[in-house]
Design a protein around this motif. Structure first.
Motif, PDB file in Angstrom:
ATOM      1  N   GLU A 209       0.840  -1.207   0.000  1.00 53.54           N
ATOM      2  CA  GLU A 209       0.000   0.000   0.000  1.00 53.54           C
ATOM      3  C   GLU A 209       0.872   1.251   0.000  1.00 53.54           C
ATOM      4  OE1 GLU A 209      -0.531  -2.682   1.786  1.00 53.54           O
ATOM      5  OE2 GLU A 209      -2.607  -3.260   1.350  1.00 53.54           O
ATOM      6  N   GLU A 210       1.960   1.223   0.780  1.00 53.45           N
ATOM      7  CA  GLU A 210       2.864   2.393   0.805  1.00 53.45           C
ATOM      8  C   GLU A 210       3.523   2.609  -0.555  1.00 53.45           C
ATOM      9  OE1 GLU A 210       6.065   2.684   3.601  1.00 53.45           O
ATOM     10  OE2 GLU A 210       4.670   2.508   5.275  1.00 53.45           O
TER      11      GLU A 210
ATOM     12  N   ARG B  97       1.005   4.172  -2.784  1.00 47.43           N
ATOM     13  CA  ARG B  97       0.778   5.593  -2.445  1.00 47.43           C
ATOM     14  C   ARG B  97       1.915   6.457  -2.986  1.00 47.43           C
ATOM     15  NH1 ARG B  97      -2.141   3.776   2.108  1.00 47.43           N
ATOM     16  NH2 ARG B  97      -0.290   3.480   3.375  1.00 47.43           N
TER      17      ARG B  97
ATOM     18  N   GLU C  22      -7.112   0.164  -3.817  1.00 47.35           N
ATOM     19  CA  GLU C  22      -7.260   1.609  -3.597  1.00 47.35           C
ATOM     20  C   GLU C  22      -6.666   2.391  -4.776  1.00 47.35           C
ATOM     21  OE1 GLU C  22      -5.495   2.863   0.135  1.00 47.35           O
ATOM     22  OE2 GLU C  22      -5.529   4.958  -0.537  1.00 47.35           O
ATOM     23  N   PHE C  23      -5.496   1.952  -5.232  1.00 47.98           N
ATOM     24  CA  PHE C  23      -4.839   2.627  -6.359  1.00 47.98           C
ATOM     25  C   PHE C  23      -5.685   2.484  -7.623  1.00 47.98           C
ATOM     26  CE2 PHE C  23      -2.043   2.918  -9.983  1.00 47.98           C
ATOM     27  CZ  PHE C  23      -1.119   3.893  -9.642  1.00 47.98           C
TER      28      PHE C  23
ATOM     29  N   ARG D 263      -8.692   4.697  -7.582  1.00 47.27           N
ATOM     30  CA  ARG D 263      -8.331   6.107  -7.772  1.00 47.27           C
ATOM     31  C   ARG D 263      -8.191   6.457  -9.258  1.00 47.27           C
ATOM     32  NH1 ARG D 263      -3.805   9.248  -4.472  1.00 47.27           N
ATOM     33  NH2 ARG D 263      -3.543  10.983  -5.889  1.00 47.27           N
TER      34      ARG D 263
END
Ligand code: GRF
Length: 208
Positions: A70-71, A74, A100-101, A104
């Protein structure tokens, strides 16, 4: 004139598809797209050399410098934002983004896969199809969703496997088709000629 779509190309390797995109689309006043960034997860990716030769900014984001996936995602998103990228083009990028990416950039990330999806997904599409003994394989360009090579198909092109085909000759044929179909499809996306309704993707007209 239509404002240019700012595209980031993400590549882990040789970057021959990046090169086709740069040659066919970048720097042409008639085409509403410019490549604003080439991002890699690998310092030694030849794609970075190709980008530098074309005067396109490059950036490396390495998974090992981030504690979690996840990092890493981001950080990639932050770099894309810094360059104002509004279209993400995966071209041999060997990382899978988390949900999540993908959410987006929904409808704004495309990928090329060297087989006719949904057959032979994953990292070895050409070899897997060859080893299976198919008579026809090909190339798929698709939007990226939360799965691996599962997103809505934008374009596909079949490639025959000839009786005496070697893996190397099949790879060469597939790559030649990729270098045609990917720039052509990205151009259609940039020109706003691609509509998506669920899995129903349509490409309007040939050229604007
Ligand atoms: C291509 O075969 C593409 O379909 C796959 O990875 C390969 C990348 O090749 N996703 P290159 O780095 O563009 O030469």
């Amino acid at each position: 004139m239509q404002p240019k779509v700012k595209a980031a190309v993400l590549a882990s390797g040789s970057g021959s598809n990046l090169q086709a995109i740069l040659d066919e689309l970048h720097g042409d006043p008639e085409i509403p797209l410019e490549v604003v960034l080439v991002l890699s997860d690998v310092n030694s990716a030849y794609a970075l050399t190709r980008a530098a030769a074309a005067g396109v900014p490059t950036q490396v984001v390495r998974p090992r410098d981030h504690a979690t996936r996840e990092e890493f995602d981001r950080e990639v998103a932050a770099v894309l934002d810094q360059h104002g990228a509004d279209l993400v083009i995966l071209a041999g990028f060997m990382r899978v983004f988390r949900a999540e990416f993908v959410r987006r950039y929904a409808g704004r990330i495309v990928n090329i896969h060297p087989a006719l999806l949904p057959s032979f997904p994953g990292a070895h599409g050409i070899r897997d199809a060859f080893d299976y003994g198919v008579k026809v394989t090909g190339v798929t360009v698709h939007f990226v969703d939360e799965g691996v090579d599962t997103g809505p198909v934008i374009a596909q092109c079949a490639v025959a496997v000839d009786p005496d085909e070697s893996l190397a000759s099949l790879e060469a044929k597939i790559h030649a088709v990729e270098h045609e179909i990917y720039p052509e499809t990205i151009r259609a996306v940039a020109e706003g000629r691609v509509t998506v309704a669920g899995r129903d993707v349509r490409v309007l007209g040939r050229r604007s």
